[in-house]
Design a protein around this motif. Structure first.
Motif, short mmCIF file in Angstrom:
data_model
loop_
_atom_site.label_atom_id
_atom_site.label_comp_id
_atom_site.label_asym_id
_atom_site.label_seq_id
_atom_site.Cartn_x
_atom_site.Cartn_y
_atom_site.Cartn_z
N GLU A 50 0.75 -1.34 0.01
CA GLU A 50 0.04 0.08 -0.01
C GLU A 50 0.61 1.29 0.14
N ASN A 51 1.86 1.44 0.77
CA ASN A 51 2.77 2.44 0.96
C ASN A 51 4.01 2.12 1.27
N PRO A 52 4.95 1.72 0.28
CA PRO A 52 6.24 1.30 0.73
C PRO A 52 7.12 2.24 1.48
N VAL A 53 6.94 3.41 1.12
CA VAL A 53 7.97 4.60 1.78
C VAL A 53 7.37 4.54 3.21
N ALA A 54 6.11 4.71 3.44
CA ALA A 54 5.64 4.83 4.93
C ALA A 54 6.01 3.51 5.78
N SER A 55 5.91 2.32 4.94
CA SER A 55 6.28 1.09 5.80
C SER A 55 7.81 1.08 6.04
N ARG A 56 8.66 1.62 5.31
CA ARG A 56 10.20 1.75 5.42
C ARG A 56 10.58 2.71 6.54
N SER A 57 9.66 3.72 6.88
CA SER A 57 9.69 4.59 7.64
C SER A 57 9.43 4.22 9.08
N LEU A 58 8.66 3.07 9.05
CA LEU A 58 8.12 2.49 10.21
C LEU A 58 9.15 1.59 10.85
N GLY A 59 9.96 1.22 9.74
CA GLY A 59 11.26 0.27 10.16
C GLY A 59 10.73 -1.22 9.63
N LEU A 60 9.59 -1.38 8.75
CA LEU A 60 9.32 -2.37 8.35
C LEU A 60 10.27 -2.97 7.30
N ASN A 61 10.77 -4.07 7.12
CA ASN A 61 11.54 -4.42 5.98
C ASN A 61 10.88 -4.90 4.77
N VAL A 62 10.65 -3.80 4.07
CA VAL A 62 9.83 -3.94 2.84
C VAL A 62 10.20 -4.91 1.82
N LYS A 63 11.88 -4.89 1.65
CA LYS A 63 12.36 -5.57 0.74
C LYS A 63 12.34 -7.28 1.11
N LYS A 64 12.20 -7.35 2.35
CA LYS A 64 12.27 -8.94 2.85
C LYS A 64 10.61 -9.47 2.69
N ILE A 65 9.91 -8.36 2.95
CA ILE A 65 8.52 -8.85 2.62
C ILE A 65 8.03 -9.24 1.19
N GLN A 66 8.85 -8.27 0.21
CA GLN A 66 8.52 -8.50 -1.30
C GLN A 66 9.43 -9.74 -1.80
N TYR A 67 10.52 -9.86 -0.99
CA TYR A 67 11.20 -11.45 -1.38
C TYR A 67 10.03 -12.33 -1.14
N ALA A 68 9.55 -12.46 0.52
CA ALA A 68 8.75 -13.56 0.64
C ALA A 68 7.79 -13.83 -0.29
N ALA A 69 6.89 -12.32 -0.88
CA ALA A 69 5.82 -12.62 -1.52
C ALA A 69 6.25 -13.35 -2.81
N VAL A 70 7.51 -13.07 -3.39
CA VAL A 70 7.94 -13.27 -4.74
C VAL A 70 8.28 -15.10 -4.68
N LEU A 71 8.90 -15.25 -3.46
CA LEU A 71 9.10 -16.61 -3.41
C LEU A 71 8.01 -17.56 -3.15
N ILE A 72 6.88 -17.03 -2.41
CA ILE A 72 5.56 -17.59 -2.30
C ILE A 72 5.23 -17.89 -3.66
N SER A 73 5.02 -16.94 -4.49
CA SER A 73 4.40 -17.04 -5.76
C SER A 73 5.33 -18.12 -6.67
N GLY A 74 6.64 -18.07 -6.44
CA GLY A 74 7.11 -19.13 -7.06
C GLY A 74 6.75 -20.45 -6.83
#
Lengths: 501, 307, 355
Positions: free
Chosen positions: B180-204
């Motif tokens: 929804e808002n990667p910039v805001a997520s990053r500013s909260l300290g959420l690891n957006v890259k890790k989340i994206q990786y997880a999503a792509v791997l699940i899709s794989g």
């Protein structure tokens, strides 16, 4: 000392955004950080919030050195930041936005009920009421800011950084915000406020630190200074006084009649907007951003269809006409967001320069390289645009130089009508002076200019006549010579007009 | 028309749905983190081939499925690395991945099985079919739902799990936030890259399952390019279902049914070329009802000032 | 000087990509137990080893170049046209049917066949553009789906109404076209035909069109930032349909030149199994949508493919080795976009975007 930043330096390549900056904060204090655009305020605060790491220098909390790798480290040390562009999730509810990152849970399940309860408790504790189930997308900007502050408080922040907090607020909301800040400091919270609005800063802060070109030019107590001294410290020199001749107003060039855009929200985006812009005058449109100014400009320039009303340019009906036709009828347009509308970042300076000038720079459908070079290099010289060459890609130009290129391009159209939207947003003082001078020159040459700006000072400085927009309507029309800032502010907030012209 | 719409048509539809559905769920989870995964087609193809390979090497169905998931996972890792770490255009990487999948499977078909075009072994066992007690005795419904391959049931379970995960759990909430808002997520300290990786791997992994169902469930063979556009149809199912698992399931049902119908119509002496068009035509028509976010919004995302 | 330098710089990346491709190919050769040097020697021979093989490579490059040019134009305008295969097939079918059934002398038939191919392929492609601008249907997806519909439809046409029933073969194909309609070969006994000249001329024409005309300028700006283009008075809808039409027309040219120059009939599956369209798209990606670069990349890919056939003939390594090298090339190229992106980001930071 609650917090200290010792000789912080931050370099991007050769550019130094911060140089040996010292900054500190006492408990329960409001410390303002002020400076021109690009002075390095935001960079300094991003360092404090762990979003950037300093090239050199040291941060100390309660006297102990700390290193922040990312915002979570800062949050752990009870530092919270409310960004200039809100970091909210529009599709989520207020409660979800507040608890994110520290969600209450049962096992792996997100306990939304408890999130709502905690939100209510928090908002009561600090006297900032919110509706926890409401979607953020449906909230006003003032409410969104309240959500941001509550979010930071939920995270347990003792120190709160506010980056340009009043830019998007109505005067009433600004009052509320300043009151909230005072109430929170009474409860022991400390604030750092980044701003360039001196009057608000003077009202709320205890100490003020001024940055210029990445260097601290001084830290003063608010009680021992005044706005004049602060602006000298910010700019570093006296500003050139704008020469301004009497307006020679001619016949109407742009005529809007009952222009309405319904949109898909409860309120129309534009409602019955009606005004003229005449030869030889600058009409300023004031208003909090998001009150229909963007829609107005897009409607006039043909980028957004209107549902009712008519628009005429040079006595020709251009309602529903294509952008191309409208431009050919005599419109030039400095757009409000230069990266969004104003350039193609991948394209060269000269390619960006000839947009809208094709009739002058082509022969029988072929681009005329020589004509293009003459035209664009003329602007580069006249406006002092710093670029490697005409073949440099636009993305390599700084914001100010890019803006000068766009202004040059649009002014060179020599059209009877010119839109200037946020013509100096994010540019340095030098570029601002050049751009203001050019706009006044066009006015004196007899062009009709519609100026839209969220900076009231810019509106007051340049306009002959001022329109105020609120919720898609023109709620007031004032003579610039007699209008006062208070009058306009009141109208901007939706108040009744006093002494309409 | 009774003969056309009989029980076995619906049973076949369910079988055809599974690969599309599994891949579409993968597409959905990628879409939720803001990645438009055009590489589904290639990932399914890799899965289909690896399933046959695993089966061929060990004779075990379990290993075959693991192979399918493992190799598709590996290739989705490539996609993730290039689009997330290197910030390459995810559409171009997806297209490149489809080329790579086509090239590699064709090459491996020659190098490992020493055949061209297709590999088939009559002794190879397909995915086991499960008879569900009680359910199988219900008239009509039992004939449709029971006796499908395990991956068909897995797909149904995954829909429910994914729906629960995205909209009920904390981790799912954060995944939605990252999209929804990667910039805001990053500013909260959420690891957006890790989340994206997880999503792509699940899709794989999901595409791997889709491939296994394709090569060991629907048939028991591998043919060059046997995905035949299913990855793209899955992408449309993702869009039509608004990336909601249950919505995606609904859209996939439609396309799976069309595929089953197109096979069935062949028995009614309609030329196979005409019937085979059916799923594609229906997919395109379905797209009319889904407005993509529009070029203006896309452009605003990519061109706007990054402040 | 600046121009020469940037041209040289733009060559570094593709060359590096080829090197990496060959390296990975070498690994694949090792895996199947082949001799790397011998395999690559055979590949070179198969592609350029004799005048016959060279012209063979040029003949194969012809449709790839034409398709690639069309895709390059669409990419420049910002549209992911993935529908070249369907467009080419419909173009080829229309060309074959026109050549067979239009009465008149040979040259009339040739002109009619070219016109039919260009118009039909162009319209099929413009359809996707229209669907996007009118209904907001994602062009990338529609063009992909339209491929399947087009090839299935063409297959139906030659399996039923227009099937060649003269021969004993059960192939789905049209009858053979008249000798007067066949495009002349460039050299006696060699496969390369006039279509290659057309492809080269088309390359130069497109290069000129994109860089030196006002329409080309508008297309470039539209691809760079559609909002900027619309702000400047460029009409996206019209330009989209137009550039998609031209893009499809190029694919149609590829189709007609194959039918009139090489196959002399429309045979179901012959164009798709040769992968001309996808090779064209790959060439465009390799060349970053630069027309001249696309032509060069097409030659390279054609050489890899004909070279692969040489490998297959003379060694134990399968010809699919070429597919591997191609796939690696293309993957490496998507990383290339990346490198320029990182450069851009760094430069962006240098601007002091520290607002």
């Amino acid at each position: 000392m609650l917090l200290e930043m010792d000789s912080i330096t931050k370099s991007y390549g050769l550019v130094r955004a911060n140089q040996n900056v010292n900054f500190n904060l006492r408990k329960g204090e409001v410390h303002a950080l002020i400076g021109e655009n690009g002075a390095g305020k935001t960079t300094l605060m991003r360092i404090l919030y762990g979003m950037e790491s300093p090239t050199s220098g040291q941060i100390k909390i309660d006297g102990k050195p700390v290193t922040f790798h990312d915002p979570t480290d800062a949050i752990k040390h009870k530092i919270g930041m409310v960004h200039q562009h809100f970091m909210l999730f529009p599709a989520f509810s207020i409660a979800e936005n507040i608890v994110i990152g520290g969600e209450p849970k049962k096992g792996i399940v997100f306990d939304r009920k408890q999130a709502i309860e905690q939100t209510i408790a928090l908002s009561e504790q600090y006297g900032m009421p919110v509706d926890p189930k409401k979607k953020v997308a449906d909230c006003s900007l003032g409410m969104q800011q309240r959500v941001e502050i509550l979010k930071v408080l939920y995270q347990g922040a003792e120190t709160i950084i506010l980056d340009e907090p009043t830019g998007v607020l109505t005067p009433l909301e600004v009052k509320e915000l300043l009151a909230s800040i005072k109430a929170l400091t009474a409860k022991g919270k400390s604030f750092i406020i980044i701003s360039h609005k001196l009057s608000e800063i003077m009202e709320v802060s205890d100490r003020i630190t001024v940055l210029r070109d990445g260097v601290v030019t001084g830290t003063v107590n608010a009680s021992e200074t005044n706005e004049e001294q602060l602006s000298r410290m910010m700019v570093g020199r006296e500003l050139i006084k704008l020469e301004r001749s009497e307006a020679k107003i001619g016949k109407p060039v742009l005529e809007l009649n009952d222009v309405t855009i319904v949109g898909n929200k409860t309120k129309p985006l534009l409602e019955d907007v009606q005004f003229n812009v005449h030869e030889g005058e600058i009409v300023g449109v004031a208003g909090i951003s998001g009150n229909g100014q963007s829609e107005l400009l897009q409607a006039i320039s043909g980028l957004m269809p209107i549902d009712r009303g008519t628009i005429a340019l040079q006595e020709k009906n251009i309602t529903g006409a294509s952008v191309k036709m409208i431009r050919e009828s005599g419109l030039a347009h400095i757009p409000e967001d230069r990266y969004l509308w104003g350039v193609s970042k991948e394209a060269t300076v000269s390619d960006n320069g000839i947009m809208g000038h094709l009739s002058r720079t082509s022969k029988r459908g072929m681009l005329d390289g020589k004509a293009i070079r003459t035209l664009v290099s003329g602007w580069v010289e006249r406006f002092g645009i710093k670029t490697g060459s005409l073949h440099t890609k636009a993305q390599y130009l700084s914001g100010g130089n890019l803006q000068k290129l766009i202004v040059a391009r649009e002014i060179a159209q020599q059209t009877p009508f010119l839109i200037a939207a946020e013509p100096t947003r994010g540019v340095d003082v030098g570029a601002m002076e050049i751009i203001h001078g050019e706009l006044l020159k066009r006015r004196d040459e007899g062009a009709a200019i519609l100026l839209v700006s969220s900076e009231l000072t810019e509106i007051m400085k340049l306009s002959d006549r001022i329109l105020v927009m609120y919720e898609g309507k023109v709620v007031g029309e004032l003579d610039a010579a007699t209008a006062t800032e208070e009058q306009i502010s009141l109208l901007m907030a939706g108040g009744k007009a006093v002494g309409q012209a | 028309m009774d003969q056309l719409f009989d029980v076995s048509l619906f049973a076949a539809a369910l079988r055809m749905v599974a690969p599309i559905l599994l891949a579409a769920l993968g597409g959905a989870i990628c879409a939720r983190v803001g990645l438009f995964n055009v590489g589904l087609e290639g990932l399914i193809l890799i899965g289909a081939f690896s399933a046959i390979l695993g089966n061929y090497l060990t004779g075990s169905i379990a290993v075959a499925i693991l192979f399918a998931m493992g190799f598709s996972l590996l290739f989705s890792l490539l996609l993730a690395y290039m689009s997330i770490n290197l910030q390459a255009n995810v559409i171009i990487v997806g297209i490149a991945l489809n080329f790579l999948a086509a090239g590699l499977t064709t090459f491996a078909l020659r190098a490992i099985f020493n055949v061209k075009g297709a590999y088939y072994d009559k002794d190879m066992k397909g995915l086991p079919k499960l008879d569900i007690p009680v359910l199988k005795d219900i008239p009509w419904l039992g004939d449709v739902l029971s006796g499908q391959s395990i991956l068909v049931y897995a797909a149904i379970v995954i829909v429910i799990v994914l729906q629960f995960y995205l909209f009920r759990t904390v981790s799912g909430f954060r995944l939605l936030a990252a999209g929804e808002n990667p910039v805001a997520s990053r500013s909260l300290g959420l690891n957006v890259k890790k989340i994206q990786y997880a999503a792509v791997l699940i899709s794989g992994a999901l595409c791997g399952l889709a491939g296994a169902q394709l090569s060991l469930g629907n048939v028991t063979m591998f043919t060059e390019g046997m995905t035949n556009g299913r990855g793209f149809i899955a992408l449309v199912a993702t869009m039509l279902g608004q990336s909601n698992p249950i919505g995606v399931a609904g859209a996939s049902m439609l396309f799976g049914f069309m595929e089953a119908l197109s096979y069935r119509l062949q028995n009614f002496s309609v030329p196979s070329n005409i019937t085979a068009m059916l799923p594609f035509v229906v997919t395109i028509i379905a797209m009319i009802f889904f407005k993509s976010s529009g070029y203006k919004n896309e452009a605003k995302k990519s061109s706007g000032s990054s402040r | 000087m600046d121009k020469l330098k940037s041209t040289l710089q733009s060559l570094v990346q593709p060359l590096l990509a080829v090197l990496v491709g060959l390296l990975v190919g070498a690994i694949a050769i090792l895996i199947v137990g082949g001799d790397i040097l011998e395999t690559y020697r055979e590949m070179w021979k198969g592609a350029f080893g004799s005048f016959y093989f060279l012209t063979n490579t040029l003949a194969r490059a012809t449709p790839i170049i034409l398709v690639g040019l069309g895709v390059a134009l669409a990419f420049r305008a910002g549209f992911f046209n993935m529908g070249s295969e369907g467009q080419m097939v419909l173009g080829a079918l229309s060309a074959a049917l026109t050549a067979l059934y239009i009465p008149g002398p040979g040259w009339v038939k040739i002109i009619a066949a070219f016109a039919a191919a260009v118009v039909v392929a162009g319209l099929w492609s413009a359809l996707a553009g229209w669907l996007d601008s009118k209904f907001g249907m994602n062009l990338l997806i529609t063009t992909l789906l339209l491929n399947y519909i087009a090839t299935l439809f063409a297959g139906y046409m030659v399996a039923y109404p227009f099937k060649d029933r003269s021969g004993s073969a059960a192939l789905s194909q049209t009858e053979m076209i008249d000798a007067s309609v066949m495009l002349p070969k460039l050299f006696q006994g060699m496969t390369v035909h006039v279509g290659f000249i057309i492809a080269i001329v088309a390359t130069l024409a497109l290069h000129f069109f994109i860089n030196s005309t006002t329409k080309g300028y508008e297309i470039r700006m539209l691809g760079g930032n559609p909002l900027f283009a619309s702000y400047g008075g460029v009409s996206r809808g019209k330009l989209m349909v137009m550039s998609m039409f031209i893009s499809g027309a190029f694919a149609g040219l590829a189709g007609v030149s194959e039918v009139l120059g090489t196959q002399y009939r429309f045979l179901d599956g012959s164009l798709t199994s040769a992968n001309y369209a996808w090779s064209g798209i790959m060439a465009t990606l390799l060349a970053n949508s630069n027309p001249i670069g696309t032509a060069i990349a097409s030659l390279l890919l054609a050489a890899l493919q004909t070279g692969g056939m040489g490998v297959e003939r003379n060694t134990d390594v399968p010809l699919e080795i070429s597919s591997i090298i191609q796939a690696v090339l293309i993957l490496f190229i998507s990383a290339k976009f990346t490198i320029s992106f990182i450069k851009r980001k760094k430069a962006g930071a240098k601007d002091g975007s520290a607002v």
